[in-house]
Motif scaffolding. Structure first.
Motif, PDB file in Angstrom:
ATOM      1  N   ASP A  78       0.833  -1.201   0.000  1.00 10.12           N
ATOM      2  CA  ASP A  78       0.000   0.000   0.000  1.00 10.12           C
ATOM      3  C   ASP A  78       0.868   1.252   0.000  1.00 10.12           C
ATOM      4  O   ASP A  78       0.668   2.153  -0.790  1.00 10.12           O
ATOM      5  CB  ASP A  78      -0.927   0.014   1.218  1.00 10.12           C
ATOM      6  CG  ASP A  78      -1.883   1.198   1.173  1.00 10.12           C
ATOM      7  OD1 ASP A  78      -2.885   1.099   0.430  1.00 10.12           O
ATOM      8  OD2 ASP A  78      -1.620   2.219   1.835  1.00 10.12           O
TER       9      ASP A  78
ATOM     10  N   ARG B 238      -1.317  -4.019   1.999  1.00  6.36           N
ATOM     11  CA  ARG B 238      -2.765  -4.119   1.877  1.00  6.36           C
ATOM     12  C   ARG B 238      -3.236  -5.531   2.211  1.00  6.36           C
ATOM     13  O   ARG B 238      -2.574  -6.512   1.857  1.00  6.36           O
ATOM     14  CB  ARG B 238      -3.186  -3.782   0.442  1.00  6.36           C
ATOM     15  CG  ARG B 238      -4.108  -2.580   0.353  1.00  6.36           C
ATOM     16  CD  ARG B 238      -4.240  -2.091  -1.075  1.00  6.36           C
ATOM     17  NE  ARG B 238      -3.481  -0.861  -1.257  1.00  6.36           N
ATOM     18  CZ  ARG B 238      -3.120  -0.366  -2.448  1.00  6.36           C
ATOM     19  NH1 ARG B 238      -3.438  -0.999  -3.558  1.00  6.36           N
ATOM     20  NH2 ARG B 238      -2.442   0.764  -2.512  1.00  6.36           N
TER      21      ARG B 238
ATOM     22  N   THR C  64      -9.210   4.422   5.498  1.00  3.97           N
ATOM     23  CA  THR C  64      -8.822   3.014   5.569  1.00  3.97           C
ATOM     24  C   THR C  64      -9.012   2.475   6.991  1.00  3.97           C
ATOM     25  O   THR C  64      -9.236   3.236   7.936  1.00  3.97           O
ATOM     26  CB  THR C  64      -7.339   2.832   5.178  1.00  3.97           C
ATOM     27  OG1 THR C  64      -6.537   3.643   6.036  1.00  3.97           O
ATOM     28  CG2 THR C  64      -7.109   3.214   3.719  1.00  3.97           C
TER      29      THR C  64
ATOM     30  N   GLN D 179      -6.484  -1.950   5.157  1.00 10.87           N
ATOM     31  CA  GLN D 179      -7.689  -2.428   4.456  1.00 10.87           C
ATOM     32  C   GLN D 179      -8.372  -1.221   3.837  1.00 10.87           C
ATOM     33  O   GLN D 179      -8.711  -0.263   4.533  1.00 10.87           O
ATOM     34  CB  GLN D 179      -8.607  -3.131   5.446  1.00 10.87           C
ATOM     35  CG  GLN D 179      -9.972  -3.507   4.896  1.00 10.87           C
ATOM     36  CD  GLN D 179     -10.944  -3.920   6.007  1.00 10.87           C
ATOM     37  OE1 GLN D 179     -10.540  -4.410   7.057  1.00 10.87           O
ATOM     38  NE2 GLN D 179     -12.228  -3.706   5.750  1.00 10.87           N
ATOM     39  N   GLU D 180      -8.563  -1.247   2.527  1.00  9.95           N
ATOM     40  CA  GLU D 180      -9.288  -0.158   1.877  1.00  9.95           C
ATOM     41  C   GLU D 180     -10.778  -0.412   2.051  1.00  9.95           C
ATOM     42  O   GLU D 180     -11.238  -1.543   1.950  1.00  9.95           O
ATOM     43  CB  GLU D 180      -8.898  -0.082   0.406  1.00  9.95           C
ATOM     44  CG  GLU D 180      -7.439   0.298   0.242  1.00  9.95           C
ATOM     45  CD  GLU D 180      -7.136   0.870  -1.120  1.00  9.95           C
ATOM     46  OE1 GLU D 180      -7.369   0.140  -2.100  1.00  9.95           O
ATOM     47  OE2 GLU D 180      -6.658   2.010  -1.198  1.00  9.95           O
TER      48      GLU D 180
END
Ligand code: CO
Length: 134
Positions: A7, A83, A113, A132-133
């Motif tokens: 990420d 991610r 996020t 975590q998106e």
């Protein structure tokens, strides 16, 4: 594999504007997001590299953990953000694997996020952030 992508790579700096100028003038990078994360005592600038980011972070006060990092180590690599599909699931898996966690529960990160940090001790000396998106 728990980790789906890198990420961001986070770099601690004293002067955020000067660091942004450096990346803009040297690499032609541009800022896609800026945010003050008061709970972490940091202000950040994100510069996109494909689907990942360079995250420049500077302390918002002398009490900030990033201020302490800069005092001890100077400017440089602070952490790597990986991610994951689900921060909560990842934490469960890491707990089962005996990993040393800083955050035992997911919490809000920048740009909406959900994140959690894994302690650098026991992680080959690297502070790891799970992202975590949403
Ligand atoms: Co980060």
């Amino acid at each position: 594999m728990l980790l789906t992508e890198i990420d961001h790579v986070a770099i601690a700096v004293h002067d955020l504007d000067a660091a942004v100028d450096y990346y803009e003038s040297t690499f032609g990078a541009s800022v896609t997001h800026r945010e003050v994360v008061e709970s972490d005592g940091v202000q950040e600038a994100l510069l996109a590299v494909a689907d990942s980011y360079i995250q420049l972070i500077a302390p918002t006060s002398d009490e900030s953990p990033v201020a302490k990092f800069l005092e001890r180590r100077g400017e440089g690599l602070h952490h790597v953000g990986y991610r994951v599909d689900s921060c909560e699931q990842a934490l469960t898996q890491l707990k089962d694997a005996g990993a040393r966690l800083i955050d035992t529960e997911p919490r809000p990160g920048s740009r909406g996020t959900t994140i959690a940090f894994v302690h650098p001790k026991g992680a080959l000396g690297t502070l790891i952030e799970l992202v975590q998106e949403n």
